[in-house]
Design a protein around this motif. Sequence first.
Motif, mmCIF file in Angstrom:
data_model
loop_
_atom_site.group_PDB
_atom_site.id
_atom_site.type_symbol
_atom_site.label_atom_id
_atom_site.label_comp_id
_atom_site.label_asym_id
_atom_site.label_seq_id
_atom_site.Cartn_x
_atom_site.Cartn_y
_atom_site.Cartn_z
ATOM 1 N N ALA A 28 0.833 -1.206 0.000
ATOM 2 C CA ALA A 28 0.000 0.000 0.000
ATOM 3 C C ALA A 28 0.865 1.253 0.000
ATOM 4 N N ALA A 29 1.904 1.259 0.844
ATOM 5 C CA ALA A 29 2.793 2.426 0.905
ATOM 6 C C ALA A 29 3.556 2.615 -0.404
ATOM 7 N N LEU A 30 4.032 1.519 -0.992
ATOM 8 C CA LEU A 30 4.752 1.585 -2.262
ATOM 9 C C LEU A 30 3.879 2.186 -3.356
ATOM 10 N N LEU A 31 2.648 1.688 -3.481
ATOM 11 C CA LEU A 31 1.770 2.160 -4.547
ATOM 12 C C LEU A 31 1.325 3.599 -4.302
ATOM 13 N N ALA A 32 1.090 3.950 -3.050
ATOM 14 C CA ALA A 32 0.730 5.336 -2.744
ATOM 15 C C ALA A 32 1.858 6.292 -3.118
ATOM 16 N N GLN A 33 3.083 5.910 -2.795
ATOM 17 C CA GLN A 33 4.239 6.738 -3.136
ATOM 18 C C GLN A 33 4.405 6.844 -4.653
ATOM 19 N N ALA A 34 4.212 5.737 -5.347
ATOM 20 C CA ALA A 34 4.344 5.754 -6.804
ATOM 21 C C ALA A 34 3.309 6.672 -7.436
ATOM 22 N N ARG A 35 2.071 6.582 -6.984
ATOM 23 C CA ARG A 35 1.029 7.434 -7.556
ATOM 24 C C ARG A 35 1.279 8.909 -7.259
ATOM 25 N N ALA A 36 1.774 9.181 -6.063
ATOM 26 C CA ALA A 36 2.079 10.567 -5.718
ATOM 27 C C ALA A 36 3.152 11.151 -6.627
ATOM 28 N N ALA A 37 4.022 10.297 -7.148
ATOM 29 C CA ALA A 37 5.085 10.739 -8.053
ATOM 30 C C ALA A 37 4.636 10.745 -9.514
ATOM 31 N N GLY A 38 3.368 10.415 -9.773
ATOM 32 C CA GLY A 38 2.853 10.452 -11.133
ATOM 33 C C GLY A 38 2.913 9.134 -11.877
ATOM 34 N N THR A 39 3.252 8.052 -11.192
ATOM 35 C CA THR A 39 3.314 6.724 -11.813
ATOM 36 C C THR A 39 1.947 6.055 -11.720
#
Length: 340
Positions: A173-184
């Motif tokens: 969950a943390a990995l995907l949240a961080q990725a989305r926040a970076a535009g991924t």
Amino acid sequence: MSICSRRGQLIEGGAMTDGAEAVGPLVVCAGQVVADLFVPPLAALPEAGELVTTGDMLSGVGGCSANTAVALASFGVRTLLSVVVGADAAGDWVRAHLAAKGLDVSGVVTSDRLATSQTVILPVTGQDRRYLHAVGANAEYSAAHAAAVAAGARVLVIGGFLSLPGLTTPDVAALLAQARAAGTRTVLDVVIPHGTRDAAERLAPVLPHVDCFTPNDDEARLLTGETDPHRQAATLLDWGAASVVITRGPDGAVYADREQVVAVRPLPVAVVDGSGAGDAFTAGLVFGLVHDWPVERRLRFAAAAGASVTRALGTTTSLFSRDEAIAALDDVPLLEMKDT
């Protein structure tokens, strides 16, 4: 169709068009890799002590993440694979095989403790496939491995969630949240081992960080308790996924988001082995995401890619080229397209 990388360089089908060095992977596929041994389709499983002769067996690299990555690379998309293999001959072979397919294997990590994961695939004519699987080094894969290579990717695809013990719910969950926040953009696929009883509880906290969730109909049924694909999709959207694609084998696939539902039938082909069809389908979806295609075109391309690998033994042996899949788009029947 072209898109721009983070440094403004033009990309056509994943390849740089201005002669500049590639910035990095366009797509990161993370999670599962397996050294596979495919047995040709059997009329029946042997009885105890019985010897059954077959045609030539096929050794190949499989696992949902590797299959999707190989398909994307074959479509011309710069793709990095993030997985763990053993310090053994199988691991060396897997790495060399994937590099020869055009993948960036800098994310392939070697375990000094566990052997490379392996699977024997036993297809029986008229029945679903049977698998003998050793988890091996896949057990050591964690979200930290993906985080180490995901920066700057246009799409991050996590494969095998729920079957890899190191991919825990809070970390994913943390990995995907961080990725989305970076535009991924984030894509999630699951594998639910037999007997798993907490799959829904482990998945639900992750889905609010997922742009596209891609279970098959059996997995969606186990997760939601629903048998109808539309109700399955509705439940998974309620849990937070931005969109859901439920693959249904010979019945095609259903896409749903909060605005529309689109369903397609499979591309008609003579099926030999269904292994890897869902992973090639996922690669087709990701290819469409990378190129910002409309949903209908994404689904048709994905259906063509998924059907193509069923024409021969193995997960990518008979995979369409990008141009072949595009040429087959109009032959993929559109079953349903409506606003919600």
